[in-house]
Design an enzyme around this catalytic site. Structure first.
Site: not given
Length: 230
Positions: A52, A87, A105
Site C-alpha cells: 500500500y 469504489q 472502499h
C-alpha cells in the site's frame, strides 16, 4: 434532478492507476489473500504496508484525467444534486474538484487504528509499529476496505439510490458486490440508468443506456449532453 454516479477503477486507469480485475489487473499479479484481507495483514503486516505504500506513491504521482474533471464540472453546473459513490481508494475525484464524494472502499491517503478506530491523514509511508495518535497502540493500517469487510456508508448509499432520478456507473466491472447491485436498486426505485465502460460488463443488460469507450472521451461527452438539457 438527483444524480448518483458509481465510479470504479476504469475511470482512474487513464491516469495511470491500474485496474484490479482482468488479464492485466492487479489481482492477476498479486495474491488477494496476502494483501487485501484482514487475515493477510495479521500474517504479514510488513508486506501489506509495503504494497500500500507503493500504491500510495502511485496515487500521489497521478493526476485527474478529463473524466474526473467532467464529473466535477457536472457537480458544479448541474441544477440538481450530484453524488459520486466511488469504489476507488484514490483522491482523484477530489483533486479534480468534486466535493460530494463517498468512498465506499475507504481512502488510501487515510490511516486507521485497528485498536480504537481513530482515522487520520496517512503519511507517505506507513509501518506496522506506527503508533495511533489517539490511543498510542501500534495498530496502524490503511483505511481501506479489504475482502471480507463491510464497505463504508452503505446505509447512506442506499438512501441516495432510492432517491435519485439518474444512476450512472462509470469504469466499474460489475463483478464486485454490493456495488454491482446498485443499478438494480436504483432502477427499482424508478431511476434511469446508464453505463459508461471500455467494454460491455457482466451487468450491462441491467442498464437502460450504454456508452462503450474510453472514460476520458465518453464521460465528458455524456456530461456535455446532460448539461445541454438544462
Amino acid at each position: 434532478m438527483r444524480i448518483v454516479i458509481l465510479t470504479g477503477a476504469g475511470i482512474s486507469a487513464e491516469s495511470g492507476l491500474g485496474t484490479f480485475r482482468g488479464p492485466d489487473g492487479t489481482w492477476s499479479r498479486y495474491n488477494i489473500d496476502d494483501l487485501a484481507t484482514p487475515q493477510g495483514f495479521a500474517r504479514n503486516p510488513v508486506l501489506v504496508h509495503r504494497f500500500y505504500n507503493a500504491r500510495r506513491a502511485q496515487v500521489l504521482a497521478a493526476a485527474p484525467n478529463p473524466a474526473h474533471v467532467a464529473l466535477a464540472r457536472l457537480e458544479a453546473e448541474h441544477a440538481g444534486s450530484v453524488l459520486i459513490v466511488t469504489q476507488n481508494i484514490d483522491d482523484l475525484h477530489e483533486r479534480a474538484g468534486s466535493r460530494n464524494v463517498i468512498h465506499m472502499h475507504g481512502e488510501l491517503l487515510r490511516a486507521l487504528c485497528a485498536e480504537c478506530g481513530h482515522r487520520w491523514d496517512a503519511p507517505p509511508e506507513m509501518a506496522p509499529d506506527d503508533a495511533c495518535p489517539t490511543c498510542g497502540a501500534p495498530a496502524t493500517r490503511p483505511d481501506v476496505v479489504w475482502f471480507g469487510e463491510i464497505p463504508y456508508h452503505m446505509d447512506a448509499i442506499a438512501d441516495h439510490l432510492q432517491d435519485c432520478a439518474l444512476f450512472a456507473a462509470i469504469g466499474t466491472s460489475g463483478q464486485v458486490y454490493p456495488a454491482a447491485g446498485f443499478v438494480v436498486e436504483a432502477a427499482m426505485a424508478g431511476a434511469q440508468t446508464v453505463e459508461v465502460h471500455l467494454t460491455a460488463t457482466d451487468i450491462s443488460g441491467a442498464f437502460d443506456t450504454h456508452h462503450v469507450g474510453p472514460a476520458t472521451q465518453d464521460v465528458p461527452a455524456w456530461v456535455d449532453g446532460l448539461l445541454a438539457q438544462r
